[in-house]
Design a protein around this motif. Structure first.
Motif, mmCIF file in Angstrom:
data_model
loop_
_atom_site.group_PDB
_atom_site.id
_atom_site.type_symbol
_atom_site.label_atom_id
_atom_site.label_comp_id
_atom_site.label_asym_id
_atom_site.label_seq_id
_atom_site.Cartn_x
_atom_site.Cartn_y
_atom_site.Cartn_z
ATOM 1 N N GLN A 99 5.637 -39.951 50.348
ATOM 2 C CA GLN A 99 4.145 -40.469 50.072
ATOM 3 C C GLN A 99 3.523 -39.366 49.056
ATOM 4 O O GLN A 99 3.797 -38.181 49.320
ATOM 5 C CB GLN A 99 3.307 -40.389 51.275
ATOM 6 N N TYR A 101 -0.330 -38.953 47.486
ATOM 7 C CA TYR A 101 -1.686 -39.432 47.490
ATOM 8 C C TYR A 101 -2.518 -38.475 46.882
ATOM 9 O O TYR A 101 -2.362 -37.474 46.556
ATOM 10 C CB TYR A 101 -2.149 -39.866 48.780
ATOM 11 N N SER A 103 -6.887 -37.489 46.739
ATOM 12 C CA SER A 103 -7.981 -37.533 47.751
ATOM 13 C C SER A 103 -9.109 -36.494 47.019
ATOM 14 O O SER A 103 -8.881 -35.622 46.157
ATOM 15 C CB SER A 103 -7.579 -36.995 49.025
ATOM 16 N N ILE A 110 -9.117 -41.268 50.014
ATOM 17 C CA ILE A 110 -7.904 -41.280 49.520
ATOM 18 C C ILE A 110 -8.363 -42.283 48.282
ATOM 19 O O ILE A 110 -8.904 -43.381 48.485
ATOM 20 C CB ILE A 110 -6.895 -41.958 50.474
ATOM 21 N N THR A 113 -2.530 -43.897 46.101
ATOM 22 C CA THR A 113 -1.331 -43.659 46.794
ATOM 23 C C THR A 113 -0.069 -44.216 46.365
ATOM 24 O O THR A 113 -0.122 -45.244 45.598
ATOM 25 C CB THR A 113 -1.476 -44.131 48.414
ATOM 26 N N GLU A 115 3.864 -44.779 47.964
ATOM 27 C CA GLU A 115 4.615 -44.567 49.329
ATOM 28 C C GLU A 115 5.843 -45.465 49.387
ATOM 29 O O GLU A 115 5.661 -46.436 48.506
ATOM 30 C CB GLU A 115 3.603 -45.106 50.474
ATOM 31 N N LEU A 128 2.147 -42.486 40.313
ATOM 32 C CA LEU A 128 0.796 -42.596 41.080
ATOM 33 C C LEU A 128 -0.420 -42.616 39.791
ATOM 34 O O LEU A 128 -0.329 -41.615 39.017
ATOM 35 C CB LEU A 128 0.441 -41.417 41.915
#
Length: 167
Positions: A99, A101, A103, A110, A113, A115, A128
């Motif tokens: 993953q 992400y 934030s 968040i 993301t 994943e 991303l």
């Protein structure tokens, strides 16, 4: 006093060939990922001579953060859209959930993301995308769930444009 912040950047790149450039840092925690560092072990290297590797064999640890952007050196600007591309490879058993992400550090929201399940031997390039909205303290975190070994490499961070609310 030297100021190493990357203000108003367009593109930043980290390939770990010179160790750390300062735009990324490893995640520090005493009982989490048991190993995280740049590695020159051939089976762990994705491209070049070095890659970032995180390893954990403790099944009681649900999420293992390996590295994150350095918020001092990479100040994601509020109201901007960004794209982060990178390569990752599962080094152990198949099915490790990898993953990345983004934030807002102050409130944990968040805002983006990426994943997927790792397949040993495959080194996918992942992307991303996120918009910072009005958050002044955004960071990107890379890691994995449960036990496993993961290598990361060729991280590229691009500022796309003012976000208008979405990437």
């Amino acid at each position: 006093i030297r100021d190493d912040r990357c203000r108003d950047f367009t593109v930043l790149h980290e390939d770990f060939e010179q160790g750390y450039s300062g735009i990324l840092r490893t995640c520090l925690s005493a009982d989490r990922v048991q190993f995280r560092d740049v590695s020159a072990v051939p089976r762990e290297v994705i491209t070049g001579s070095w890659s970032m590797v995180g390893r954990n064999d403790n099944p009681r640890v649900p999420y293992n953060a390996v590295m994150r952007t350095n918020r001092y050196r990479v100040p994601f600007a509020p109201g901007m859209a960004y794209e982060v591309t990178f390569r990752a490879r599962g080094l152990g058993s198949p099915g490790t959930t990898v993953q990345a992400y983004c934030s807002a550090w102050s409130n944990g929201d968040i805002i983006g993301t990426c994943e997927w399940e790792s397949v040993p031997g495959e080194t996918p390039s992942k992307t991303l995308r996120f918009a910072t909205r009005d958050a002044p303290d955004v960071e990107v975190v890379w890691g994995f769930r449960d036990v496993g070994d993961i290598a990361f490499d060729d991280v590229v961070i691009r500022c796309l444009s003012p976000s208008n609310g979405s990437p």
